[in-house]
Motif scaffolding. Structure first.
Motif, PDB file in Angstrom:
ATOM      1  N   PHE A  12      10.770  37.168  38.616  1.00  0.00           N
ATOM      2  CA  PHE A  12      10.171  37.993  37.564  1.00  0.00           C
ATOM      3  C   PHE A  12      11.249  38.721  36.769  1.00  0.00           C
ATOM      4  N   GLU A  13      12.196  39.289  37.475  1.00  0.00           N
ATOM      5  CA  GLU A  13      13.249  40.056  36.809  1.00  0.00           C
ATOM      6  C   GLU A  13      14.106  39.163  35.915  1.00  0.00           C
ATOM      7  N   GLN A  14      14.358  37.920  36.368  1.00  0.00           N
ATOM      8  CA  GLN A  14      15.147  36.991  35.550  1.00  0.00           C
ATOM      9  C   GLN A  14      14.366  36.585  34.297  1.00  0.00           C
ATOM     10  N   LEU A  15      13.083  36.316  34.478  1.00  0.00           N
ATOM     11  CA  LEU A  15      12.255  35.950  33.330  1.00  0.00           C
ATOM     12  C   LEU A  15      12.138  37.113  32.350  1.00  0.00           C
ATOM     13  N   LYS A  16      12.015  38.303  32.893  1.00  0.00           N
ATOM     14  CA  LYS A  16      11.891  39.490  32.039  1.00  0.00           C
ATOM     15  C   LYS A  16      13.160  39.689  31.209  1.00  0.00           C
ATOM     16  N   THR A  17      14.296  39.354  31.803  1.00  0.00           N
ATOM     17  CA  THR A  17      15.557  39.462  31.068  1.00  0.00           C
ATOM     18  C   THR A  17      15.540  38.557  29.840  1.00  0.00           C
ATOM     19  N   VAL A  18      14.954  37.381  30.006  1.00  0.00           N
ATOM     20  CA  VAL A  18      14.846  36.445  28.878  1.00  0.00           C
ATOM     21  C   VAL A  18      13.856  36.976  27.846  1.00  0.00           C
ATOM     22  N   VAL A  19      12.712  37.475  28.327  1.00  0.00           N
ATOM     23  CA  VAL A  19      11.684  37.993  27.420  1.00  0.00           C
ATOM     24  C   VAL A  19      12.216  39.169  26.607  1.00  0.00           C
ATOM     25  N   GLU A  20      13.054  39.980  27.222  1.00  0.00           N
ATOM     26  CA  GLU A  20      13.604  41.163  26.547  1.00  0.00           C
ATOM     27  C   GLU A  20      14.429  40.801  25.318  1.00  0.00           C
ATOM     28  N   LEU A  21      14.903  39.562  25.265  1.00  0.00           N
ATOM     29  CA  LEU A  21      15.685  39.120  24.110  1.00  0.00           C
ATOM     30  C   LEU A  21      14.817  38.984  22.867  1.00  0.00           C
ATOM     31  N   PHE A  22      13.510  38.836  23.082  1.00  0.00           N
ATOM     32  CA  PHE A  22      12.600  38.593  21.961  1.00  0.00           C
ATOM     33  C   PHE A  22      11.552  39.693  21.779  1.00  0.00           C
ATOM     34  N   VAL A  23      11.322  40.476  22.827  1.00  0.00           N
ATOM     35  CA  VAL A  23      10.279  41.507  22.782  1.00  0.00           C
ATOM     36  C   VAL A  23      10.887  42.850  23.168  1.00  0.00           C
ATOM     37  N   THR A  24      10.559  43.885  22.407  1.00  0.00           N
ATOM     38  CA  THR A  24      11.161  45.198  22.656  1.00  0.00           C
ATOM     39  C   THR A  24      10.245  46.149  23.424  1.00  0.00           C
ATOM     40  N   GLU A  25       8.938  46.016  23.254  1.00  0.00           N
ATOM     41  CA  GLU A  25       8.000  46.946  23.895  1.00  0.00           C
ATOM     42  C   GLU A  25       7.900  46.635  25.389  1.00  0.00           C
ATOM     43  N   PRO A  26       8.175  47.609  26.271  1.00  0.00           N
ATOM     44  CA  PRO A  26       8.209  47.376  27.722  1.00  0.00           C
ATOM     45  C   PRO A  26       6.931  46.768  28.299  1.00  0.00           C
ATOM     46  N   LEU A  36       4.336  34.072  31.453  1.00  0.00           N
ATOM     47  CA  LEU A  36       5.339  33.002  31.502  1.00  0.00           C
ATOM     48  C   LEU A  36       5.516  32.481  32.922  1.00  0.00           C
ATOM     49  N   PHE A  37       5.592  33.392  33.883  1.00  0.00           N
ATOM     50  CA  PHE A  37       5.729  32.988  35.282  1.00  0.00           C
ATOM     51  C   PHE A  37       4.542  32.125  35.707  1.00  0.00           C
ATOM     52  N   THR A  38       3.352  32.548  35.331  1.00  0.00           N
ATOM     53  CA  THR A  38       2.132  31.827  35.713  1.00  0.00           C
ATOM     54  C   THR A  38       2.116  30.421  35.128  1.00  0.00           C
ATOM     55  N   ILE A  39       2.503  30.306  33.874  1.00  0.00           N
ATOM     56  CA  ILE A  39       2.525  28.996  33.222  1.00  0.00           C
ATOM     57  C   ILE A  39       3.547  28.077  33.891  1.00  0.00           C
ATOM     58  N   LEU A  40       4.732  28.612  34.170  1.00  0.00           N
ATOM     59  CA  LEU A  40       5.772  27.806  34.816  1.00  0.00           C
ATOM     60  C   LEU A  40       5.326  27.343  36.199  1.00  0.00           C
ATOM     61  N   PHE A  41       4.678  28.230  36.946  1.00  0.00           N
ATOM     62  CA  PHE A  41       4.193  27.863  38.278  1.00  0.00           C
ATOM     63  C   PHE A  41       3.167  26.738  38.191  1.00  0.00           C
ATOM     64  N   ASN A  42       2.259  26.845  37.237  1.00  0.00           N
ATOM     65  CA  ASN A  42       1.222  25.823  37.102  1.00  0.00           C
ATOM     66  C   ASN A  42       1.785  24.496  36.603  1.00  0.00           C
ATOM     67  N   ILE A  43       2.850  24.552  35.822  1.00  0.00           N
ATOM     68  CA  ILE A  43       3.514  23.316  35.409  1.00  0.00           C
ATOM     69  C   ILE A  43       4.112  22.618  36.633  1.00  0.00           C
ATOM     70  N   LEU A  44       4.677  23.414  37.533  1.00  0.00           N
ATOM     71  CA  LEU A  44       5.228  22.849  38.768  1.00  0.00           C
ATOM     72  C   LEU A  44       4.131  22.239  39.641  1.00  0.00           C
ATOM     73  N   MET A  45       2.909  22.731  39.468  1.00  0.00           N
ATOM     74  CA  MET A  45       1.777  22.221  40.241  1.00  0.00           C
ATOM     75  C   MET A  45       1.193  20.933  39.662  1.00  0.00           C
ATOM     76  N   LEU A  46       1.633  20.543  38.484  1.00  0.00           N
ATOM     77  CA  LEU A  46       1.064  19.374  37.812  1.00  0.00           C
ATOM     78  C   LEU A  46       1.096  18.097  38.656  1.00  0.00           C
ATOM     79  N   PRO A  47       2.214  17.780  39.327  1.00  0.00           N
ATOM     80  CA  PRO A  47       2.217  16.551  40.141  1.00  0.00           C
ATOM     81  C   PRO A  47       1.115  16.536  41.191  1.00  0.00           C
ATOM     82  N   ILE A  48       0.855  17.686  41.791  1.00  0.00           N
ATOM     83  CA  ILE A  48      -0.198  17.773  42.804  1.00  0.00           C
ATOM     84  C   ILE A  48      -1.564  17.576  42.163  1.00  0.00           C
ATOM     85  N   ASN A  49      -1.753  18.166  40.986  1.00  0.00           N
ATOM     86  CA  ASN A  49      -3.033  18.021  40.298  1.00  0.00           C
ATOM     87  C   ASN A  49      -3.258  16.589  39.815  1.00  0.00           C
TER      88      ASN A  49
END
Length: 228
Positions: A12-26, A36-49
């Protein structure tokens, strides 16, 4: 479980670091990080689905044979189950393959419960506003998220069940009944938990709805090609 929670928090902290580059409001930073984390996790689940979709397609193809077995051994439940399992085994079909995504998704949900609870305890989500629907990611009793949780989960179940429409598939029917009961349970959990967890769950459900529509469309096109 504690180590898994720490791993997720680090991600989460690594992803937030990336998001902070584009979004200023905490608040938006944290909200978008969760999405973003949720979407990435579900993409990883695609082979199983995708494997689940293949299993369900095979189960559909075997339904005529299953119906014959059910008619022949309708007065002998034990023999019926034995012959049905034999049929699935001979055709390399896992009778409960459709439940595999559930067996992975729910334990991860439990892990995320701990992750967001820790983030709230650390004060990182307190007062973080993400859209008018979520005035505070740390607050609970968000009725809108609870309703969305139930609605999106039921919609996802309905879309999945369309693959088996008109088919007498006990495994699929059992999985669907389980999903309906779980929808109510997760709606309650979403309501009583912090909004961050609700956002995670609703986003995941929405992803699975879109995924289900796409996979159903792909499956339909493949079936049409076979018929032609």
């Amino acid at each position: 479980m504690a180590q898994l929670n720490q791993l997720f928090i680090w991600i989460f902290e690594q992803l937030k670091t990336v998001v902070e580059l584009f979004v200023t409001e905490p608040g938006n930073q944290w909200g978008l990080t969760i999405v973003l984390f949720t979407i990435l996790f579900n993409i990883l689940m695609l082979p199983i689905n995708l494997k689940q979709m293949t299993t369900m397609r095979k189960q559909q193809a075997l339904q005529p044979e299953v119906a014959k077995i059910q008619a022949k051994y309708k007065n002998d439940p034990q023999k019926l189950q034995e012959m049905q399992m034999k049929l699935y085994k001979e055709n390399n079909v896992n009778m409960f393959g459709g439940c595999l995504p559930l067996l992975i998704t729910y334990p991860i949900f439990i892990a995320m419960f701990g992750v967001f609870r820790q983030l709230v305890a650390d004060g990182k989500l307190t007062g973080m506003r993400f859209t008018p629907l979520i005035p505070d990611l740390a607050a609970n009793h968000n009725i809108i998220l609870s309703i969305l949780s139930v609605g999106t989960m039921l919609l996802s179940t309905y879309i999945t069940s369309l693959k088996m429409k008109g088919q007498d598939n006990p495994a699929a029917a059992s999985a669907n009944r389980m999903q309906y009961m779980m929808a109510a349970l997760f709606g309650w959990i979403t309501y009583t938990s912090n909004s961050a967890l609700g956002l995670y769950w609703v986003t995941g459900n929405a992803f699975r709805v879109i995924q289900g529509l796409i996979l159903n469309n792909i499956d339909k096109k493949k079936s049409e090609k076979v018929i032609k």
